[in-house]
Design an enzyme around this catalytic site. Structure first.
Site, mmCIF file in Angstrom:
data_model
loop_
_atom_site.group_PDB
_atom_site.id
_atom_site.type_symbol
_atom_site.label_atom_id
_atom_site.label_comp_id
_atom_site.label_asym_id
_atom_site.label_seq_id
_atom_site.Cartn_x
_atom_site.Cartn_y
_atom_site.Cartn_z
ATOM 1 N N HIS A 48 -11.960 -54.156 28.247
ATOM 2 C CA HIS A 48 -12.513 -55.206 27.357
ATOM 3 C C HIS A 48 -14.015 -55.100 27.280
ATOM 4 O O HIS A 48 -14.713 -55.808 27.999
ATOM 5 C CB HIS A 48 -12.132 -56.583 27.877
ATOM 6 C CG HIS A 48 -12.241 -57.669 26.870
ATOM 7 N ND1 HIS A 48 -13.405 -58.355 26.637
ATOM 8 C CD2 HIS A 48 -11.320 -58.190 26.028
ATOM 9 C CE1 HIS A 48 -13.191 -59.281 25.707
ATOM 10 N NE2 HIS A 48 -11.937 -59.196 25.336
ATOM 11 N N PHE A 49 -14.548 -54.440 26.505
ATOM 12 C CA PHE A 49 -14.059 -53.287 25.769
ATOM 13 C C PHE A 49 -14.784 -52.102 26.359
ATOM 14 O O PHE A 49 -15.981 -52.203 26.615
ATOM 15 C CB PHE A 49 -14.381 -53.436 24.281
ATOM 16 C CG PHE A 49 -13.777 -54.669 23.655
ATOM 17 C CD1 PHE A 49 -12.434 -54.704 23.318
ATOM 18 C CD2 PHE A 49 -14.548 -55.794 23.437
ATOM 19 C CE1 PHE A 49 -11.879 -55.841 22.724
ATOM 20 C CE2 PHE A 49 -13.998 -56.923 22.855
ATOM 21 C CZ PHE A 49 -12.660 -56.964 22.502
#
Length: 141
Positions: A48-49
């Site tokens: 993420h991410f």
């Protein structure tokens, strides 16, 4: 500092990688302020991410809830219990939280009814609000 991360682990059951409060800086009967130092080496950022690290909003809310749990569970009558989420209301996110940020987590318990505790919560980075809302929790064995 009132509690460091080792002392926090004596109060709440969370452990790495899900312990999301590093220290407690202020605490009274109804209000508590904790700190979460966000770092790029946390498992969250693997997904993420990977190309643009952003702390998920749900983890900011969880960090606020854990901070509130420290206050509730540090009270003599609640020692040995577990705090559970009972609700999240009006949560708003104002900006992204990224590695290098230091989250200031403020929780103010405002009421309790039928075993449910209500708290206004606010997370800040460098004095700027990143999240606000209300959480509800209950205590169990």
């Amino acid at each position: 500092m009132i509690y460091n991360s080792n002392q926090i682990q004596d109060i709440i059951p969370h452990r790495y990688p899900f312990l999301l409060v590093d220290r407690i800086e202020q605490m009274d009967e109804t209000t508590i302020t904790g700190i979460k130092c966000v770092t790029a080496n946390e498992m969250t950022f693997m997904g993420h991410f990977p190309e643009k690290h952003v702390m998920p909003g749900v983890l900011i809310v969880e960090a606020l809830a854990q901070t509130g749990a420290v206050l509730l569970l540090s009270k003599e009558e609640n020692k040995g219990k577990i705090a559970y989420f009972a609700g999240i209301n009006k949560m708003r996110f104002k900006r992204q939280v990224i590695p290098g940020d230091v989250l200031e987590l403020k929780v103010e318990f405002t009421n309790s009814r039928a075993g449910i505790y209500f708290a206004n919560v606010q997370a800040k980075v460098e004095g700027n609000i990143v999240a606000t809302g209300e959480i509800l929790c209950g205590l169990g064995d």
